[in-house]
Structure formats: structure tokens, C-alpha cells
Design a protein around this motif. Structure first.
Motif, mmCIF file in Angstrom:
data_model
loop_
_atom_site.group_PDB
_atom_site.id
_atom_site.type_symbol
_atom_site.label_atom_id
_atom_site.label_comp_id
_atom_site.label_asym_id
_atom_site.label_seq_id
_atom_site.Cartn_x
_atom_site.Cartn_y
_atom_site.Cartn_z
ATOM 1 N N VAL B 18 0.854 -1.170 0.000
ATOM 2 C CA VAL B 18 0.000 0.000 0.000
ATOM 3 C C VAL B 18 0.885 1.213 0.000
ATOM 4 C CG1 VAL B 18 -2.018 -0.947 1.144
ATOM 5 C CG2 VAL B 18 -0.097 -0.144 2.501
ATOM 6 N N SER B 19 0.282 2.283 -0.236
ATOM 7 C CA SER B 19 1.033 3.529 -0.160
ATOM 8 C C SER B 19 1.693 3.612 1.203
ATOM 9 C CB SER B 19 0.067 4.703 -0.331
ATOM 10 O OG SER B 19 0.588 5.844 0.282
ATOM 11 N N PRO B 20 2.944 3.992 1.222
ATOM 12 C CA PRO B 20 3.626 4.083 2.505
ATOM 13 C C PRO B 20 2.921 5.016 3.470
ATOM 14 C CG PRO B 20 5.158 4.408 0.695
ATOM 15 C CD PRO B 20 3.783 4.387 0.097
ATOM 16 N N PHE B 21 2.099 5.868 2.936
ATOM 17 C CA PHE B 21 1.490 6.836 3.840
ATOM 18 C C PHE B 21 0.144 6.379 4.363
ATOM 19 C CE2 PHE B 21 4.686 9.883 3.675
ATOM 20 C CZ PHE B 21 5.228 9.841 2.400
ATOM 21 N N ARG B 22 -0.306 5.250 3.903
ATOM 22 C CA ARG B 22 -1.559 4.744 4.447
ATOM 23 C C ARG B 22 -1.414 3.239 4.702
ATOM 24 N NH1 ARG B 22 -6.301 5.112 1.250
ATOM 25 N NH2 ARG B 22 -7.412 4.722 3.194
ATOM 26 N N LEU B 136 3.365 4.803 10.439
ATOM 27 C CA LEU B 136 2.828 3.693 11.207
ATOM 28 C C LEU B 136 3.119 3.884 12.681
ATOM 29 C CD1 LEU B 136 1.377 1.044 10.823
ATOM 30 C CD2 LEU B 136 3.594 -0.082 10.885
ATOM 31 N N MET B 137 4.336 4.225 12.991
ATOM 32 C CA MET B 137 4.691 4.370 14.400
ATOM 33 C C MET B 137 3.957 5.549 15.023
ATOM 34 S SD MET B 137 8.740 3.375 14.443
ATOM 35 C CE MET B 137 8.916 3.616 16.212
ATOM 36 N N ILE B 176 7.479 -3.840 13.340
ATOM 37 C CA ILE B 176 6.291 -4.698 13.331
ATOM 38 C C ILE B 176 5.429 -4.282 14.509
ATOM 39 C CG2 ILE B 176 5.356 -7.030 13.579
ATOM 40 C CD1 ILE B 176 7.884 -8.213 12.607
ATOM 41 N N LEU B 177 4.175 -4.090 14.257
ATOM 42 C CA LEU B 177 3.223 -3.880 15.342
ATOM 43 C C LEU B 177 2.824 -5.273 15.845
ATOM 44 C CD1 LEU B 177 1.281 -2.236 17.080
ATOM 45 C CD2 LEU B 177 -0.342 -2.271 15.180
#
Lengths: 701, 701
Positions: B18-22, B136-137, B176-177
Motif C-alpha cells: 500500500v502507499s507508505p502513507f496509508r 505507522l509508528m 512490526i506492530l
């Protein structure tokens, strides 16, 4: 009137001022109104002072002599009975211990064993040297506790013995009777050939524990516990105590309840109200079957990274063979358990393909340390791994004894097509256990074997063909020629056949049990000698869920129950299947540790995803709201950022029974209960009074 | 359809495509019927493979983003968050921990603390380097558990901090979450200034335990337990587990009962019968208040010479301040305890004049080891000793706080003759606490002191004579001139007087309590600063028996009850008096260990003479036959050759509270109960159902 004992620098205490040959009849000397005499004399040959104080006496009817316990001061011992050797020859020593029956040798020498929990030493006296002391010691009942002062001497060469302390003896110069034993002991713990039955000895456990084997077991247990704790401590584990007064949870066996004086009339979060209201509902704690819940919450909190506890657990089960209502587990849990560095997407079924690598590593370290220090055996760094499927398929057991062969085989492909089709429809297979005529170890046992269970077909390969005993009509229609050919059967061979579900379930199969029975028979006849080296084995990849059976029936409402417990994580490869409803095919990240065919521990990687845990509770196990609500704290803890975690519990009593070669775990527990759960020594469980029960808002039915 | 994550040798796992921003809106990508997605992606900048599997999601209402737990494989961490330092600069590391709220610095740098149970480390990302990971973080809820891979760098000099790990940071390359935390946490354990009240935090103990102070306490507790065990093990002590399911005994506080499915219809020594008979009487175990009985029987057996256990004990008392229904004791017992080599028939009251020398020695060794390792303090080899009489006479307490003066004095000889005669008839004395005007430490507190208790006479030495506040008419007739002269009173002095029995009894006197109150006042005002060094003290030679009081009233039928327990041996000098009926003058071989005015342990030399023990039971305590019969096993064990023995128990929770500077023992227990005995986390005690109670032959009232 009485002179108090006067303590001299090195000498011991006052002597009795009586004839050395009648040291004990204090009653003839003085009498107090109550006939209680305060004592404390040590008896020396030289009479120094009046016997001042005497204590209550035990009168021996046979001799009319009276024995008093010593209740005044006495000096500290200088050595243990097991701590002297030839290099102490010439030393003056003070020893304490239990005086065992003496014997006379030759004209005037008397030998007495003196025993404490460290060993036994030989005391020697001669009538010429210290007649008063000798008479006193000869009259002292066996198993009395005494203090002696004396000199260590090397024994004459012909009297030396190989056991510890067998090269020396102690020449007694003085003696205190510290506490006389009654003459009517229920049994003599030193007379190991005439021990009464276990029930009698349990009643008098404080006497039975005097036997060296039980003392040795307790010492070994303490040693092993220390090894465990030290190893875990060195590896960063933190010992945390979890509650014993806990909460009832639906987790398998019945739990013990603990009534409280709190009632539902009292608001749960304020001080208890003990006034009876119209219908105060009694409230109970429950004793935990394991620390599972608290330890998961502890790890989820992040307070400790690695937890351990040697924990007491409780289980109110109908008395099963060799189980106790309370038992001890070595319990541990770790955060961040991963696939380690050994992870590979492996096709090999004898590799560890699940998470929890760190748990595996620490347990192997622990077991290796124990076996090294206690048994002097070096175990491999990595223990063998086997999947549940393999274990069931090859050995017919989820805790296979790998010390001997006799493996099972799936022979379905070699059966006639009609049988294969019938089996296929039922999703079953036929497996076989073959004992060739050439097998020296098992041939005789196989010949004599009378299986207890039905459903087994036996084929003996006779001279004139196959003799088939097929009561369950397994081979119907018959036609085992292909089978005989495929198995390369020869005259004298024996084959056992049975059916089972294709996907194995449960703990053992018919042929698995037969395999053990044959081995047992072969052992009794001496044909089979098991190797002395311990065979450790991990069994993994168990089915995560099983069909509800009678054991767990009172819990499972739907078709499924957890094979081990509901917190076990599925193998990640099977997660999709789990959500898709293919429950039977879901394998869990559970691991059992097996030793010589006995399960000594089990654990798993836990579910850390709250949504998955919720799904397991609701959709698979179909717990109702009340049951689910007992796990709210766990679900919340998972929701608040719980790390991936996993752990294990080892059965400590069972481990000790193995290490001590004990027949029963009762022999490795200080104060065990009977199989029925009763304590013959403390006489519990016992009735309570209505007035007491009233405080707990309960009453007798 | 889904590609399973493919494990590469060093790289982590698949990235989201996916887009790195979403990175998080997987719901837009695919939907399974149940809206459960199986996951396991690590998010890298380079998109490699399709995001294969996702797990159940938590949707954040604010952002509509969805967070999934990672349920697939992940690599092992290489370090702890507290285990890195400047010498690791340049290394690639894998870390796991809780992600705490981040902050932006400057134009594009983001810092996140990553915390595990070993420490906290700073993660740094810049938007330019890894935008997808950064987003993400940033979106990950605080307290989520995560795994990061990165490189250790030294911080710029102006950003270095003194705390551990403050000189480095980790530049994150992938993330990783592992498990997202909900956004609606009951409270933020990292926000130590805004903590909710204790009740709320007890309810969410698995979150509260995330606070460093509680984590630190648990670690320290584990460390101290390990020191205790190692010390005892090195000194020949054997750890033995004693039963928790025991038998009710009349020993003080109420005991918890445990219903069983055995009933009086079943013979006690055979398998239980669970069929209801006409009136099956339910049978109960009881939870022990201490291992006293089993440990004495164990030592009497000779199976072990020195026993220890860190034992769970249970007490069903009305909720007292800072007590728990279950608590932990360091419990030990030794055979052959003697008068050691220090024994002298001493007139000095500050010497150890009783038996049990070996118990004293090992406890001092234990305490010295703990204080050395935990506090870095070297304690004296021998602790100070004081008799009960002295303690009560000089400090008005059987657990005196010797860190400050303010000693009491017996002023009876200086009172008018009529008062002396009246006192003598009642066998009482008058004691005084004098605070001179020159006493900088206590003068102000003495001036302000308003005693809570009645019965205290106050004398202020004013310019124009003595001002006497004597509501209880202690000085009647008045005439304290002799007193003033004898005490050399000066203007500005304050004197408190009170009466007490000549032979002290109980735990404290009026003036003893006043002394503590004055010291407390002086501390609050800053006049008194207690010395930091811990003041340890043995108190010995307690009266063996006390008049029956309300605490033990439900046990004692006669005039006397045991001060501690019925198994304590009398001092040998007082044995004669005991048999002669002069009970009040009999002192026991009991010893309490006091630290800074708090009792942290107590023990005694036991009665080993069965006749003496029987005498105490029957003639002094006047136990009836039923009560006495509960001790039959002990009397038998003593009759079968029990050695002289003695032991002690230390309150482990209290000891830990002292070492951790905790206000309450709840802060040193992982899962404590409230003062009322309720567990807010596990929600116990809880009701049970009638069907369950039925199995135990009991029912609700």
C-alpha cells in the motif's frame, strides 16, 4: 533446696549423685508433690553435685526405670554423625543424634550406632572405663535422642567397614539423655525388613520420615529445587508469587472453594458486613489449578520479562492413581517468545516449527543442569522433537516411550479395495504392529500377549498359512495376501491390526496401548532391558481443539473443547483455517515434554491477539456470557498491549519421583495425602461445627 | 489467494503493498466474510509482497484506522531495551517493547521511547528515511507492543542524558506492530503524576504493574528471596514443602476452611463415597496459619536437620490495617539447637541467655547478607539483645524503636509513701517520661503533645513551680517535690507520668505509646531526624503465659493463654516455678526480631519434653480433651525421640515493604487483595451455585 547446674568451662553438667549402677531411679531420691521432677543432668562417672532438677519422667514398666528429658542447657555439637573420618582421630567431639540398639562384643565392649540426618557413627564403651554411662546407655530406649562427648579413634583394621564413617569410632566419655523415646513405638523405622503397610506408616509419618530413603528423597528434592531456581535466576527469571486465594474459573477439573465471611450483602469493594441480611449469599475464593491466569497477566503487564515460581496447585478430582489434591509445578512464562534463530519454514516433522524457541531453550538448559548434577549424565543440547501426528502414527501415544522400537505402520494401502473404500468413507485407517519371528526381544511377549481391549485383529504366520483371529471383522472380506506380501511376513511372525481415525485423536490408540503392554511383558520376562539413558522428547503440533469428551464435558457446550486450554495459540499456518471453520485441522503451538514415555511438562505459546482470543471463546468453544466474563481481565490485558508470550509448567512431584526412583509421588512429598485425599497424620478433612459454618453463611445440607 | 509470508535470511517479513502513507487501512484492500483478517506484515519501505494475512482488527474511531496484532513468525530480539550502551554504536539490533508516546523535534525527526522491563531506549526516525514506518509508528497507540529493527547510534553531545541508555539512540529501519493497545486505557501507567486512586489501579493491576516502581519492587523481592535461599542452602538448610490443605487447630486467628466431597459417611481411610446418606456430615481441610505443626514433626522425625521454606500462610481475620488474608513467611526450624559457645550463666540482661543459639546465628547471617547485597550496608555480626522486661521498662514496647532516646524511668521510689503503699498493694508502679527543656529534639513536640489516651499525668516545670495536669489523680495526695528533686527537674522541663503493672504485660504501655507519638510529632516538624542505619534488636525472655484477653479469648478457658503459642519452651531457670504454679513468673525461650521498632520475625526454642508439653496443654492452658486431641500427633512425635529444636518465622511481605520503602505491603505483592480481603482484579470472593455446593454437602444458610 535444689542446686542449679553449674556450668564449667569445658566440662559438661552436674552428675547424678547416685551409684553409677543405678543412675535413673530419681524417684527414690526425691519426690515433688506432683511427681514432676525437673532435671538436667549429664551423667559422669565422677559424682560432682546433687542432681538438681528433673523433668517429667517416662517410666518403663519392664525395668521400673524412669527416663527424663533433659530440659536444661547443653553444649553445641562439634560435628555431625556423618562428618567425621580417620583424619579426626584423636579429637574430642560432642555429637547429638538418635541412639540405635547396641550390641555387646567380647567381654566388655559395647557398640551403639548414633544416627543423625547426615549419617551414622559407631560409639564404643567398655564397662571398665565408664560403667555408669554404659548402664545408662544400655537402658536408654532405642530411638531416644542423646548427646555424647567422646574421643575419635580409628577402628582396629579388622573392624573397619567401607561405608562412610566405617573406619572410625567414638569412645564415649559422657552422655546426656536429651529425650527418651517410648518403648512402644508404632514401628521401628530402622528395621527396614519389617515395615508395616503404608497406611500405618502414613499415620505415623513423623516416624516413617526417619527412614534414610525418605530423608534422602527430601534432600534430593531440595537440591533439585535449588538447581532449578539458580538456573532460572542466572537466566534472568524473576520469581513472583501468585495468589492462592483466587477465583473459580471453568478450566477443567473441579476446584476447591474457600468460604469467606464476606457475603453478597456486603459491597464488594468496601469493608465486609457480617450482619446477616435477609438472604446473604456466601462468597468463596477458589484454589488455583495452576497460576496460568495470574502469570499471563503478569507478563502482559511488562512488570517482569521472565517469570517463574515453584507453585502449589490444587485439583479436586476423584482419586486417581498416584495423584494428590495439592501438587507442585515448576511454572514459568516468558515475554517476547519468538521463532529464535533456528526458525526455518521446515518440512521436517522432527523439527521445532512453532514459536516459543526461548521456552524450549531454557527448559533444556534446566533439565540438562539437573541431570548433570543429580544423575551425572550429560544430555544433548537439543532434545528430539516429534509432531503429535508422528507420535500417534508411529507409537500410538502422545507421550511415546522411545526407548524401544516396535513401531506401528499404516497398512491401509495394502488391504483389499473394498476394505479401503469402507475405511475411506469413515475417514479411518488400519494400522499394524508387526513382531517378526527374528525379534529376540519381543517374540515371546508377542506370543503370550492377551490383549485386554477388543477391536484388535491378530495374524500369526503359521507354516501352513496365516492364522487369523479377527473377532471384530477387520479383514472383511478376508484376503490378507497382499498384506502379507507387503509386510514381507515370514513364518513365526505375529501381526496385530486395528482401526483408528485417520486424523489421530486423544492420548493413545489401541495399538499404542498394546505396544506398551507387550513391552511391559517383555520386561517382566527379562527379554527387554530398557536403556539406562533417559529419553527426552518434545511433542508438538497437537490439534488445538478436540471433540468434547467426558473429561471436559461439563465445560464444553458446543462440539469443541480446547485440547489443553483456551489460551493456546494456533500455528500461524493454520490461522486462516481456524477462522474459516476448519477446526479439526488447526494445530496448536503447544509442546509437551516427555521422558521415557511419561509426560513431565507441557506448555504453549499463548494467544496475544485479543480478537483471536475472543473468537476462540465465543465462536469455537461457544462459552456463554457468564463463562466468558470470567476471562474479561485476560481479554483486557491483551487489549492493553500484551507482548507475545508463552510458557510451560513441569510436574515437580513427578519429576522428583523419577529422579528418586520412587514408586509413588508420596515418597517424595513430606506429608502426602492418601489416594482418597485424606491426611492420616493430621486427620483431615474433618468436620466443622455449625457455629463456625454460620460465620461463612453456609450450613450442612 | 494469499501469499504466505516468506522468510528471508536477514530481512524481515513482507511489506504491505500500500502507499507508505496509508499502511493500515487493510479493510480497503480486502475483506473476508467475517471481517477477520489474518496478518503478519512488517512494514518496510520497499514493498515486496502482498500483505498476506491479517488478524482481527481494532478500529480506532478517531482515525478510522485499523490495527492488527501480528500473529505470524518474527525474529528474536538481539538486546533488551536496557541493555545497550555507547559501545554498541554501529550495531544492528532487533528490539521489542512497549511503544510510548513520541514527539517531533525540529523539522522531521521523531523520537519514541521504547520500554521493556529492563529499561527504556530512544528510537529515532526521520520522515525522509522511512516515511511508511514513521507514519505507522506515529499512529500506533501508546502502550502497544512492537518490534523494531535498527542501528545503534551515539546521540549528539547536546542530547545525551545521564540515565542508562541516555547516550545512544536507535535509528529505526523497520517495524512490526506486535499487539496494538486500545486507545481507551483505563489510565496511563507512564503518566505517574496523574495516577488514579488505588482501588481503580487494583482493578487494572495488569496495567498498574507496568509502572517502574512496582516492577522494581517485584524484582527486588525475587532477589531477596534468592539471597535467602542461597544463604540457607549454603548453611545446610533443606527446603521442604508442607501441606496447605491441612487441619483446623485452635491457634489464634480464625482459619479458612476448604470443603471437600468427602463426608463422614465415607470411612476416612478408604475411597470417598459421594452418595448422600441420611445425614452426611461435610468434611473440611483448613488452610494453615503457619507451617508450625508440620515443621516440628519434620524435625522430630530427623529426616532433615535444618528446614526452611518460603511459605504461604493464611489468616481469616477481620480486615486490619495493611494485612492480607494470605501472606508469606520465611520459615525455618533447626534440630539440636543449644546454648552454643557463648553461653554463660549471665546476669547481664543484654545478653542472649536462652537456647536457640544456632537460630540466632543463622538469622543474623541472613539479615546481614540481605542488607549487604540490597542496601550496601554492613551490619554488626551480633545484633543487640534486650529482655522483654527491659524493653517494656525503658521503652514501653516489646518492639522498641531504639533509633532515638526518650527512655522511661520507674519513679515509684520518689513518690510519697502513701502513694507507694497504694501502688504496692496493687502491684503497680509509676513510670515517667521526662523531656528536659534542653532537649532540642523533643522539646517542641513535648510542648504540643496532646495525648490521645487517658491515664497520663503531665507535669510542666514552670517558673513559679510545677503545673500539674492530673485528671486521673495519679499523684494523690499531691506532693511531687521529692519527685522533682530526684529527677533534677528544671524550668521548662515536661514530665509525663502513668501507672502500670509492676510486671509488664502486653505489647506496649501508655507511656510507650506516648513516646512514639512524641517522636512522630518531632519527625513531622523536622526536629527529629532518625538515623539512616537500621537498628536491629532481639527481644527475649517474654512471659511465657499471659492472662486470657480478647484476642485469644475464644481459645483460652482458664486464666492463662500462651503469649505466643503453646509449643514455646520455658527458660530452664523457670521450669520449677512453672510446675509449682507460679505461672506469671515463667519466662519463655522466645525471641522477637525487631527492626526500627517493627517486629519482623519471631520464634522460639520448642518444648521437646512430651510430659512438659502435656502439662502445659492440660494444667496451664486447660485445653479440653477435644482441643488436646488435635495435638496428639505432636505429643506422639515428642514421645518417639524428638531432638531439642527451635526455629523462627520472618514476615517476608513486611520485610520487603521495608526494603522497598513501600507504604503498604500491597506494593510488594504482585496481585494483592484490598484491606477487606477482596480481589478487585479477579473479582473474588464470588458466589457459587447450589449445584456446586451440593457436592460438598453444604448449602447456603
Amino acid at each position: 533446696m535444689y542446686r542449679l547446674p553449674h556450668v564449667k568451662s569445658r566440662a559438661l553438667y552436674t552428675a547424678s549423685r547416685v551409684s553409677p549402677f543405678r543412675p535413673l531411679s530419681y524417684l527414690s531420691l526425691k519426690s515433688l508433690p506432683r511427681s514432676f521432677h525437673l532435671s538436667s543432668a549429664i551423667y559422669q562417672d565422677a559424682s560432682e553435685q546433687q542432681p538438681a532438677l528433673k523433668t517429667g519422667s517416662i517410666t518403663d514398666p519392664a525395668s521400673c526405670r524412669t527416663y527424663q528429658a533433659h530440659t536444661g542447657p547443653f553444649p553445641a555439637r562439634t560435628h555431625h554423625c556423618g562428618g567425621l573420618s580417620a583424619k579426626d582421630a584423636g579429637s574430642k567431639v560432642v555429637l547429638t543424634g538418635w541412639l540405635l540398639p547396641g550390641r555387646k562384643v567380647g567381654k566388655g565392649f559395647y557398640f551403639f550406632p548414633l544416627k543423625d540426618s547426615y549419617g551414622t557413627i559407631q560409639l564404643v564403651l567398655s564397662g571398665g572405663v565408664s560403667p555408669g554411662t554404659l548402664d545408662l546407655m544400655r537402658d536408654t530406649p532405642a530411638e531416644s535422642t542423646v548427646l555424647v562427648e567422646g574421643i575419635v579413634n580409628e577402628r582396629p583394621a579388622n573392624q573397619k567397614r567401607p561405608q562412610q564413617g566405617g573406619d572410625i569410632e567414638v569412645s564415649v566419655t559422657s552422655f546426656i539423655l536429651l529425650n527418651p523415646a517410648a518403648r512402644d513405638l508404632p514401628f521401628a523405622p530402622s528395621d527396614t525388613r519389617n515395615l508395616p503397610n503404608e497406611e500405618h506408616r502414613l499415620r505415623y509419618r513423623y516416624l516413617d520420615l526417619r527412614r534414610p530413603v525418605l530423608s534422602s528423597n527430601l534432600h534430593k528434592r531440595s537440591e533439585v529445587a535449588h538447581i532449578i531456581r539458580s538456573t532460572l535466576h542466572e537466566n534472568g527469571f524473576v520469581e513472583v508469587e501468585t495468589p492462592i486465594l483466587l477465583k473459580s474459573t471453568p478450566e477443567g477439573a473441579r476446584e476447591f472453594l474457600v468460604p469467606t465471611r464476606l457475603s453478597s450483602a456486603s459491597p464488594i469493594s468496601s469493608a465486609p458486613s457480617v450482619q446477616p441480611s435477609s438472604a446473604p449469599q456466601p462468597l468463596f475464593y477458589a484454589l488455583p489449578q495452576s497460576p496460568q491466569q495470574p502469570k499471563q497477566l503478569l507478563i502482559a503487564s511488562g512488570a517482569v520479562d521472565r517469570y517463574y515460581q515453584i507453585a502449589r496447585c490444587f485439583r479436586d478430582e476423584d482419586g486417581r492413581k498416584d495423584r494428590q489434591p495439592e501438587f507442585t509445578q515448576v511454572d514459568l512464562e516468558m515475554a517476547w517468545v519468538s521463532w529464535g534463530s533456528l526458525h526455518a519454514a521446515s518440512k521436517q516433522t522432527d523439527s521445532w516449527r512453532i514459536g516459543g524457541a526461548e521456552v524450549r531453550t531454557i527448559v533444556q538448559t534446566l533439565i540438562r543442569n539437573i541431570w548433570h548434577k543429580i544423575e551425572g549424565i550429560e544430555l544433548p543440547e537439543q532434545f528430539r522433537v516429534m509432531t503429535y501426528g508422528d507420535a500417534m502414527g508411529r507409537f500410538g501415544s502422545d507421550k511415546p516411550d522411545t526407548r524401544f522400537g516396535l513401531e506401528l505402520r499404516d497398512v491401509t494401502p495394502h488391504l483389499p479395495v473394498q476394505i479401503r473404500e469402507a475405511l475411506s468413507q469413515r475417514d479411518e485407517i488400519v494400522e499394524a504392529l508387526v513382531v517378526p519371528a527374528s525379534d529376540e526381544t519381543f517374540r515371546r511377549a508377542a506370543a503370550e500377549m492377551q490383549p485386554q481391549e477388543s477391536g484388535i485383529t491378530r495374524i500369526d504366520v503359521a507354516e501352513n498359512g496365516l492364522r487369523i483371529k479377527d473377532d471384530n471383522r477387520l479383514l472383511d472380506p478376508p484376503g490378507p495376501d497382499a498384506l502379507a506380501h507387503a509386510l514381507a511376513l515370514q513364518q513365526g511372525d505375529t501381526v496385530w491390526l486395528a482401526r483408528r481415525t485417520r486424523i489421530p485423536e486423544g492420548g493413545s490408540t489401541i495399538l499404542g496401548r498394546l505396544r506398551l503392554a507387550i513391552a511391559s511383558l517383555a520386561q517382566s520376562s527379562g527379554d527387554l532391558t530398557l536403556p539406562p539413558a533417559p529419553h527426552f522428547l518434545w511433542v508438538t503440533e497437537f490439534p488445538l481443539f478436540t471433540h468434547a469428551d467426558s473429561d471436559k464435558e461439563f465445560l464444553a457446550h458446543g462440539r469443541w473443547s480446547s485440547s489443553h486450554h483456551p489460551f493456546t495459540a494456533p500455528m500461524w499456518e493454520d490461522i486462516e483455517k481456524m477462522y474459516a471453520g476448519q477446526i479439526a485441522e488447526v494445530r496448536g503451538q503447544h509442546y509437551d515434554l516427555v521422558l521415557n514415555g511419561t509426560e513431565i511438562g507441557g506448555g504453549s505459546v499463548r494467544v496475544h491477539d485479543p480478537i483471536m482470543q475472543e473468537h476462540i471463546f465465543s465462536k469455537i468453544l461457544q462459552l456463554d456470557d457468564t463463562e466468558k466474563s470470567t476471562f474479561n481481565h485476560l481479554l483486557n490485558a491483551l487489549r492493553y498491549g500484551a507482548p507475545p508470550h508463552g510458557g510451560i509448567a513441569l510436574g515437580f512431584d513427578r519429576l522428583m519421583a523419577i529422579l528418586c526412583r520412587a514408586e509413588s509421588i508420596r515418597d517424595v512429598i513430606a506429608f502426602p495425602k492418601t489416594g482418597a485425599g485424606t491426611d492420616l497424620l493430621f486427620r483431615s478433612p474433618a468436620p466443622s461445627s455449625d457455629s463456625v459454618l454460620e460465620q461463612y453463611n453456609i450450613r450442612t445440607r
